[in-house]
Design an enzyme around this catalytic site. Structure first.
Site, PDB file in Angstrom:
ATOM      1  N   ASP A 192     -16.963   6.333   5.126  1.00 20.54           N
ATOM      2  CA  ASP A 192     -15.641   5.700   5.267  1.00 20.54           C
ATOM      3  C   ASP A 192     -15.736   4.224   4.854  1.00 20.54           C
ATOM      4  OD1 ASP A 192     -17.272   5.072   7.472  1.00 20.54           O
ATOM      5  OD2 ASP A 192     -15.587   4.858   8.856  1.00 20.54           O
ATOM      6  N   HIS A 239     -25.965  -0.448  10.577  1.00 20.74           N
ATOM      7  CA  HIS A 239     -25.763   0.916  11.101  1.00 20.74           C
ATOM      8  C   HIS A 239     -25.974   1.975  10.007  1.00 20.74           C
ATOM      9  CE1 HIS A 239     -24.009  -0.685  14.785  1.00 20.74           C
ATOM     10  NE2 HIS A 239     -23.093  -1.336  14.100  1.00 20.74           N
TER      11      HIS A 239
END
Ligand code: BDR
Ligand code: CA
Length: 311
Positions: free
Chosen positions: A12, A242
């Site tokens: 995303d 991340h």
């Protein structure tokens, strides 16, 4: 050098997604087969545009397939424009892409590609898990055709980042996450327990921008917005890696320590989206990353991006 690992990256984008995607495009040990997109940091249409922009920026031909626009069951959450900016890349604005997305949706592309190379392909998912859940429902054979699934998400011993209990990717579609963790395929969880230990600094991006003015220069510009968010919310100058940590794990688990255990997801109430190790549970074991060598993972991410392999 080991053979390149074939990877489908479900994403995303997103600033740390861009850091992961450009790593995957630059690293000789990754054969990036496709990007599949998902709502999350931005609406899915923008995620697809952003993915196409990154592929073109890198001079690659990687297919991009658009995925789900909303979670399976829960109300969609607002997109976190205070983290990644309204367009997903902070204040950086790459040119509009000239290529179009694949005609298949994300779930179908995953089903087709894994069926064509059974057992070989790693699916690395660094956004909400809706596309993976839809693929499992449409063709359960994907569970045996996918070689491995790496999920960036969850917080097992760590506090959440979107609520005190939940990490953003799992929280945005907890029902999809529960479906993915209950399926009989090999899943590794790269959650906040490890990704909040792996950090990058502004100085790390300087050699990237010098070696690869287009792609590295873009990351250095986009990262400024992400650094400001971390300065405000975490009080340090830099950012968590991340999604890049999950991509490093997709290539090489050496820097991670895992514990195998079934994983449950809270589906309602205050703790919705919470991931819990359930050693007594009867679901399949997930390899849950609980410890990491932060410097080894950071260096592994930086190496291909400092190499000048990208434009
Ligand atoms: C995850 O949420 C998104 O903001 C990041 O791209 C990452 O995938 C971290 O919780
Ligand atoms: Ca992401």
């Amino acid at each position: 050098m080991p053979d390149a690992r074939p990877v489908i990256l479900d994403t995303d984008p997103g600033i740390d997604d861009a850091m992961a995607i450009l790593f995957a495009l630059a690293d000789p040990e990754v054969e990036l087969l496709a990007l599949t997109t998902i709502f999350g940091n931005v609406p899915v249409g923008k995620a697809t545009r952003n993915a196409l922009q990154l592929v073109e920026m890198a001079g690659a031909e990687t297919p991009v397939a658009q995925g789900a626009a909303a979670p399976l069951q829960r109300e969609p959450a607002p997109h976190p424009d205070f983290v990644h900016g309204p367009e997903g890349f902070g204040d950086a604005q790459p040119p509009a892409p000239s290529r179009k997305p694949d005609t298949r949706d994300a779930a179908q592309l995953m089903i087709d590609m894994t069926a064509a190379r059974p057992g070989e392909i790693t699916i690395a998912a660094v956004g909400p898990l809706t596309n993976l859940a839809l693929a499992l429902d449409r063709d359960p054979a994907i569970a045996k055709n996918a070689g491995r699934v790496i999920v960036m998400g969850g917080a097992v011993r760590q506090r959440g980042n979107v609520t005190p209990h939940a990490e953003a990717n799992i929280w945005q579609d907890p029902h999809a996450a529960a479906r993915v963790f209950a399926a009989d395929w090999p899943v590794a969880l790269v959650g906040l327990d490890v990704t909040e230990r792996v950090r990058c600094s502004r100085e790390d991006l300087v050699p990237m921008a010098e070696a690869s003015p287009s792609c590295g220069g873009f990351l250095a510009e986009a990262a400024e917005f992400y650094f400001s968010f971390h300065q405000r919310s975490q009080g340090f100058d830099g950012c968590f890696l991340h999604d890049p940590a999950a991509l490093v794990a997709a290539v090489d688990m050496d820097g991670f320590q895992t514990i195998p255990a079934p994983l449950s997801v809270a589906l309602e109430g205050e703790e919705i989206g919470r991931t819990r190790m359930a050693p007594e549970g009867d679901g399949p074991a997930v390899d849950i990353c609980l410890a990491v060598d932060p410097d080894a993972v950071r260096q592994r991410w930086l190496a291909p991006l400092w190499s000048g392999r990208l434009p």
